[in-house]
Design an enzyme around this catalytic site. Structure first.
Site, PDB file in Angstrom:
ATOM      1  N   ASP A 290      31.896  14.462  11.236  1.00  0.00           N
ATOM      2  CA  ASP A 290      32.451  13.150  11.606  1.00  0.00           C
ATOM      3  C   ASP A 290      32.601  13.092  13.133  1.00  0.00           C
ATOM      4  OD1 ASP A 290      33.633  10.700  11.533  1.00  0.00           O
ATOM      5  OD2 ASP A 290      35.482  11.360  10.524  1.00  0.00           O
ATOM      6  N   ARG A 291      31.461  13.176  13.837  1.00  0.00           N
ATOM      7  CA  ARG A 291      31.501  13.306  15.305  1.00  0.00           C
ATOM      8  C   ARG A 291      31.790  11.970  16.004  1.00  0.00           C
ATOM      9  NH1 ARG A 291      31.647  12.864  19.762  1.00  0.00           N
ATOM     10  NH2 ARG A 291      30.872  14.130  21.502  1.00  0.00           N
ATOM     11  N   LYS A 292      31.534  10.883  15.319  1.00  0.00           N
ATOM     12  CA  LYS A 292      31.745   9.540  15.893  1.00  0.00           C
ATOM     13  C   LYS A 292      31.124   9.434  17.279  1.00  0.00           C
ATOM     14  CE  LYS A 292      35.961   8.441  13.320  1.00  0.00           C
ATOM     15  NZ  LYS A 292      36.336   9.711  12.686  1.00  0.00           N
ATOM     16  N   PHE A 293      29.810   9.647  17.345  1.00  0.00           N
ATOM     17  CA  PHE A 293      29.103   9.493  18.612  1.00  0.00           C
ATOM     18  C   PHE A 293      29.309   8.069  19.113  1.00  0.00           C
ATOM     19  CE2 PHE A 293      26.776  12.832  16.366  1.00  0.00           C
ATOM     20  CZ  PHE A 293      26.743  13.808  17.339  1.00  0.00           C
ATOM     21  N   THR A 319      28.612  10.740  11.748  1.00  0.00           N
ATOM     22  CA  THR A 319      29.047   9.356  11.960  1.00  0.00           C
ATOM     23  C   THR A 319      28.747   8.938  13.391  1.00  0.00           C
ATOM     24  OG1 THR A 319      31.230  10.267  12.433  1.00  0.00           O
ATOM     25  CG2 THR A 319      30.922   9.226  10.286  1.00  0.00           C
TER      26      THR A 319
END
Ligand code: 5BU
Length: 470
Positions: A290-293, A319
Site C-alpha cells: 500500500d505504497r500510495k505512490f 496502490t
C-alpha cells in the site's frame, strides 16, 4: 386446482395480463407468452381476489413484517399487512438526498423477520437484491411470496442462497387451465413448454457472451478469491516483524492478499522479504504493498523499482494516487500492457475515494481517476473506495468499468471510527454495496485471536459476496 385459482387465471387472461404471441424480453430473448400484472390494480374485483389469495397463503408462513417490491407489489403488500395485522415496510427505488433516513420507509423499531412480496419471479435477481438490502438493514429474510412463478428454476436458485420461494400460481398451471378451457391450443402449449425448458440454457449463453475481460493480474486475484472462497485482504500494520509473521502465519488460510506498509517495519532486512515471499507461496495469497505512490512518473519509477525496498521485485500489486496525473501509472509500468505478459503480472489499484473523515477527494476527482484507470485497463486492476452507506457505494461502484475491482478499507464488524479520522463501515455494508474485497487491519490484528477473527471476516464477506454475485 381450486376455484379461486381458476377464477384468478381466467381474470388475468380476460384483462390481457397473460398474452400469447411473440414477445421480446428485456434480455433480448424471444418469448411465446407475455405476463404483466401491473394492470391488476385497476380491476378491483380481480385485485381483491389476488390479495385475499396472497393473505391466505401468507397466514401460513412465519414472519413479523411485510415488504412489497416497488411498484407493482406495493398495494398487495399493504393489503396483506392490513389483513394479517403485521407492520408494513417499503424500500424506496430512488435515493433520498435530503432529510433523515435512507431508503427504508416504515418504523425501524418494528423490524423483524420480513416477508418479501412481489408480482412475478423470472430469474430471482431483484429478490436477491431486496433480500440483501433488508439483511444489511438488520431484517431477517427467509420467505418470498410471489403471485406468478414464470421462472425456469428460481425456486432452486433462491434456495441455494437460503431463501424460500412461494407462489400462488405457476406458468404451467396458467397454461394448463387455458388449454383446458379452449383459450390455448395444444401446439402453443408445446411451444411454451419447449421454450421454458431451453430458457435457462439461453440465459446462460447470454451471460457467457457478455463475460467481461479483466487484465492478467485481476484474473490471477479472482482465481485466488474463488479457490480460497475469500474476499479478505489483511492489512498487517505492525512495526514488529515477529508479530507480523506470527499473525500472517495464523491468518494465511483466510486471506487472498496481505497488504503491507513496508516502510513501517522495524529492522527491515532482505530477510523479511524472503520470509514474506515464501509464506505467500505456501499460504496461496498475494502481496499488496500500500505504497500510495503520488509523484511524477520519473520519481515513482525510482520509488517502485529502486531504493531500499525494491518494491517491484516482490509486490504483486500496489496502490497509487492519481493527483499527479496518468504519468504516475506510466512510471510504474512503463511497458504498459507488456508488463502483464511477464510471468508475474503486476498491477495498480488507484485511490478514487478514501475512508478517512474530511479527506479532500471530490466527486469530480474520483470520476476522473476512474476514467484514467479505464484508459490504463491493462495495468490498473481497480480502485480503492469507500462510501457513506450501501446506496452511496452502489452508486460509486456503478462508475467502475466491468472487469475492474473495488477494494474497500475502513471495514469492521461494526460501524465506528478511530480517534484519527478513520471511518468504518460494516462487512455487510461494504460487500452489499459492491466491494469485491474488504481490507481489514485492526479489526483482525488487534483481536484477541486474530486467526478466529480473520475467519469470521472471511465468512461474513464471502456469504454476502455469493448472494450478490460479481
Ligand atoms: P484499519 O486498521 O482496518 O483501519 O486499517 C486500514 C488500512 O487501510 C490501513 O493500512 C490504511 O493505511 C489503509 N487505508 C485506509 O484505511 N483508508 C483508505 O482510504 C486507504 C487506505 Br486508500
Amino acid at each position: 386446482m381450486n376455484n379461486k385459482k381458476e377464477e384468478f387465471i381466467k381474470g388475468l387472461y380476460e384483462i390481457g395480463a397473460v398474452r400469447f404471441g411473440k414477445f421480446t424480453l428485456k434480455s433480448g430473448i424471444e418469448s411465446p407468452f407475455y405476463l404483466d400484472l401491473r394492470k391488476v390494480i385497476s380491476y378491483p374485483k380481480l385485485h381483491s381476489l389476488m390479495c385475499s389469495m396472497l393473505s391466505d397463503y401468507a397466514a401460513g408462513l412465519d414472519f413479523d413484517c411485510v415488504l412489497g417490491i416497488p411498484y407493482t407489489a406495493l398495494p398487495s403488500a399493504s393489503i396483506i399487512a392490513e389483513t394479517l395485522k403485521k407492520p408494513l415496510f417499503m424500500l424506496r427505488k430512488e435515493v433520498k438526498t435530503y432529510g433523515a433516513g435512507g431508503k427504508l420507509v416504515g418504523d425501524p423499531d418494528k423490524k423483524g423477520k420480513c416477508l418479501i412480496v412481489d408480482d412475478l419471479v423470472t430469474t430471482g435477481g431483484s429478490k436477491f437484491e431486496t433480500a440483501d438490502e433488508l439483511t444489511s438493514l438488520g431484517f431477517g429474510v427467509k420467505d418470498i411470496l410471489v403471485v406468478v412463478d414464470r421462472s425456469a428454476d428460481a425456486v432452486n436458485e433462491l434456495s441455494s442462497r437460503g431463501l424460500v420461494l412461494h407462489s400462488l400460481v405457476s406458468l404451467e398451471e396458467i397454461v394448463q387451465y387455458l388449454n383446458k378451457t379452449g383459450c390455448l391450443d395444444d401446439a402453443k402449449v408445446e411451444e411454451i413448454k419447449s421454450f421454458t425448458k431451453t430458457l435457462p440454457e439461453k440465459e446462460k449463453a447470454l451471460k457467457t457472451d457478455n463475460d467481461v475481460e479483466s487484465n492478467k493480474f485481476t484474473n490471477k486475484l479472482l482465481d485466488v478469491i474463488k479457490r480460497k472462497k475469500s474476499n479478505l485482504i489483511l492489512s498487517l500494520d505492525t512495526e514488529d516483524p515477529d508479530e507480523f509473521f506470527d499473525i500472517l502465519e495464523k491468518t494465511s488460510k483466510s486471506i487472498v492478499m496481505v497488504k503491507t506498509h513496508v516502510d513501517i517495519i522495524r529492522n527491515f532486512t532482505p530477510d523479511f522479504l524472503d520470509r514474506l515471499k515464501k509464506l505467500a507461496e505456501k499460504g496461496d495469497f498475494l502481496i499488496f504493498e500500500d505504497r500510495k505512490f503520488a509523484d511524477i512518473g520519473n520519481t515513482v519509477k525510482h520509488q517502485f523499482y529502486g531504493g531500499v525496498y525494491r518494491i517491484a521485485e516482490w509486490a504483486d500489486c500496489v496502490t497509487s494516487h492519481l493527483i499527479a496525473g496518468e504519468g504516475t501509472v506510466k512510471g510504474l509500468f512503463p511497458d504498459g500492457e507488456a508488463s502483464m505478459k511477464a510471468e508475474k503480472p503486476q498491477a495498480a489499484f488507484l485511490l478514487a475515494r478514501m475512508s478517512s473523515k474530511g479527506n479532500l477527494i471530490t466527486e469530480y476527482y474520483s470520476k476522473k481517476v476512474i476514467e484514467a484507470g479505464k484508459d490504463n485497463f491493462s495495468v490498473v486492476s481497480g480502485y480503492i473506495g469507500h462510501g457513506k452507506d450501501v446506496e452511496d457505494i452502489k452508486q460509486y461502484k456503478s462508475l467502475i468499468p466491468k472487469g475492474q475491482l473495488l477494494l474497500m478499507p475502513g471495514v469492521k464488524l461494526e460501524r465506528g471510527s478511530d480517534n484519527l479520522g478513520q471511518q468504518y463501515l460494516t462487512v455487510e455494508e461494504a460487500v452489499t454495496g459492491g466491494a469485491d474485497c474488504i481490507i481489514v487491519g485492526r479489526g483482525i490484528i488487534k483481536a484477541e485471536d486474530p486467526q478466529a477473527e480473520a475467519e469470521i471476516y472471511r465468512e461474513r464477506a464471502w456469504n454476502v459476496f455469493c448472494k450478490r454475485g460479481m
